[in-house]
Design an enzyme around this catalytic site. Structure first.
Site, PDB file in Angstrom:
ATOM      1  N   LYS A 122     -10.093   5.621  -7.059  1.00  0.00           N
ATOM      2  CA  LYS A 122      -9.047   5.908  -6.072  1.00  0.00           C
ATOM      3  C   LYS A 122      -9.580   5.813  -4.641  1.00  0.00           C
ATOM      4  O   LYS A 122      -8.954   5.190  -3.777  1.00  0.00           O
ATOM      5  CB  LYS A 122      -8.455   7.304  -6.333  1.00  0.00           C
ATOM      6  CG  LYS A 122      -7.469   7.772  -5.290  1.00  0.00           C
ATOM      7  CD  LYS A 122      -6.260   6.848  -5.176  1.00  0.00           C
ATOM      8  CE  LYS A 122      -5.539   7.029  -3.866  1.00  0.00           C
ATOM      9  NZ  LYS A 122      -4.321   7.760  -3.950  1.00  0.00           N
TER      10      LYS A 122
ATOM     11  N   CYS B  22      -3.386   8.947   3.642  1.00  0.00           N
ATOM     12  CA  CYS B  22      -4.209   8.425   2.540  1.00  0.00           C
ATOM     13  C   CYS B  22      -5.301   7.485   3.055  1.00  0.00           C
ATOM     14  O   CYS B  22      -6.474   7.808   3.006  1.00  0.00           O
ATOM     15  CB  CYS B  22      -3.324   7.675   1.545  1.00  0.00           C
ATOM     16  SG  CYS B  22      -1.905   8.637   1.040  1.00  0.00           S
TER      17      CYS B  22
END
Ligand code: SAJ
Length: 438
Positions: free
Chosen positions: A218, A272
């Site tokens: 991720k 993010c």
């Protein structure tokens, strides 16, 4: 599987049991709803009572129409209820925020609180899944020890997985269903149980791996994006000084079968891509120099844009109007938005600033989101900071009539230069040399 260390409870099935989704934000809420609509009993948990009250009457804070429709479906299914703390369930999905602290290390406060609360009530044989993005190593160094502190032996008493969310805000529903999932399990049985749970609504493939690899995947994904945006931004700055149109150059380079350059812009926003690369840097600053450099390049883009505007345009008295507050096109989310950084830098230079964003209903504290014409009235320059569809198709004639000076700086390369030029504007674009000075 009855002979497994977990005993009969290891025959985990999402059906006819209850799954708690802890954290009802832009990932947790749609996930809870998809499970409920898929026939699973769901307990949506959030510490924000005001949010729970709105959800009970079908109101969400998102502007994504699909998510709004989904909550009503989920409520009508009779499978979704809410609480401000977890209770005994067969599985727990943690989708709480993991921002960075001012020193750029991960702030795991919300995750730790959530894990502690779940560890107090989770039954033997139940499954704990962390979806929040975390620095590689967090599951084994922080989450598992927290379970142990609560008297649970993670290898024997419970199932544990890390399945990072990967949805793109603005396309949440499509990506929640269709994207592949990376499922990091503490052991095979944990990974299989998590895959089983996601199979209720996920059509993409399930890729099974270990906890730390899933964490690493991720942060690599978002670091990859950040580094590649930084590369496009460096290209744009060079193009400006050598008389090349970077947008055209990128289009041509991308004809190469192995080249896919991203788009330059005023910086990287959101919660993010602008955050997760720091989770790698905090592990070893020496070994992550490129990742760190990309963060710096992207963080400096608002400075580059403001310096260029002030160098090339005599702003004088009167306001600059910033069009767009959201961090990305066609969203209402303003977190870490480069538009906010541009606004602040202009204010720091003593320039009066007005802002307009057609999608942002609740601007950050202290900012007034004006209607377009009111914002543009008497403006000395227009800055396009977000490439909303509304701005790309905007008729510049109306604005041309109310501004004091017809100058537009497009930091996204998104407006129709000919059309704006015909309306009398001098058009500056990030990544293009400016037209001759007046
Ligand atoms: N941006 C550019 N140039 C580009 C692409 C983006 O300047 O070519 C800017 C955007 O304008 C924005 C910022 O980067 O300010 C981030 O936007 P984004 O589209 O890269 O992504 P996010 O932050 O909205 O969502 C990302 C996605 N990650 C990847 O595409 C690898 C999403 O799939 C993740 O689920 C999400 O982060 C997350 O939650 O981690």
């Amino acid at each position: 599987m009855d002979d497994s260390p977990l005993g009969p409870q290891a025959n985990w099935s999402p059906h006819n049991r209850q799954v708690a989704v802890v954290g009802l934000g832009y990932v947790g809420l749609p996930t809870a709803c998809m499970l409920a609509v898929g026939g699973v009993k769901v307990l949506g948990v959030d510490t924000d009572r005001g949010l729970l009250d709105s959800l009970l009457i079908g109101r969400t804070r998102t502007v994504e129409p699909d998510v709004n429709a989904l909550i009503n479906l989920a409520l009508h299914s009779g499978n979704l209820e809410f609480a401000d703390e977890p209770r005994a369930c067969s599985a727990y999905i943690m989708a709480v925020p993991t921002p960075v602290k001012p020193d750029r290390s991960a702030d795991l406060f919300h995750l730790l609180q959530a894990v502690k609360a779940v560890a107090r009530v989770m039954p033997r044989g139940s499954l704990l899944i962390v979806e929040s993005t975390i620095p590689p190593g967090t599951m084994s160094r922080v989450v598992l020890p927290e379970l142990a502190l609560a008297g649970l032996n993670p290898e024997i008493d419970v199932l544990v997985a890390h399945c990072p969310e990967r949805v793109l805000p603005g396309a949440t529903m499509i990506e929640l269903v269709n994207n592949d999932r990376v499922i990091g399990g503490l052991n095979e049985i944990s990974a299989r149980a998590a895959a089983d749970l996601y199979s209720v609504f996920v059509k993409g493939a399930m890729h099974i791996t270990d906890l730390t690899t899933a964490e690493m995947v991720k942060v690599m994904e978002n670091s990859f994006r950040d580094v590649n945006i930084a590369l496009a931004n460096d290209f744009a700055k060079v193009a400006e000084i050598i008389g090349v149109d970077v947008w055209e150059a990128i289009r041509l380079a991308n004809n190469h079968p192995r080249v896919r350059i991203l788009q330059p812009g005023p910086g990287v926003g959101g919660h993010c891509v602008a955050v997760d690369p720091w989770f790698l840097v905090q592990l070893d600053a020496e070994r992550t120099q490129l990742v760190r450099a990309a963060r710096d390049v992207n963080d400096r883009m608002p400075f580059h844009c403001v310096n260029r505007l002030l160098d090339e345009v005599a702003i004088g008295e009167g306001p600059v109007v910033v069009l767009g507050l959201a961090y990305r096109a066609d969203l209402s989310d303003t977190r870490e938005s480069p538009a906010l950084a541009i606004r602040k830098l202009l204010l720091d230079h003593g320039v009066q600033v007005r802002v307009h964003d057609p999608l942002v209903a609740i601007p950050p504290a202290g900012i007034v989101n004006l209607p377009l014409m009111q914002a543009a009235k008497g403006a000395r320059a227009v800055v396009i900071a977000t490439d909303h569809r509304d701005f790309k198709s905007m008729d510049p004639d109306g604005i041309a009539r109310v501004v004091k000076s017809r100058v537009v700086f497009d930091t996204r390369g998104c407006i129709d230069v000919e059309r704006w030029t015909r309306s009398g504007f001098k058009v500056l674009t990030l990544g293009r040399t400016s037209p001759a000075r007046d």
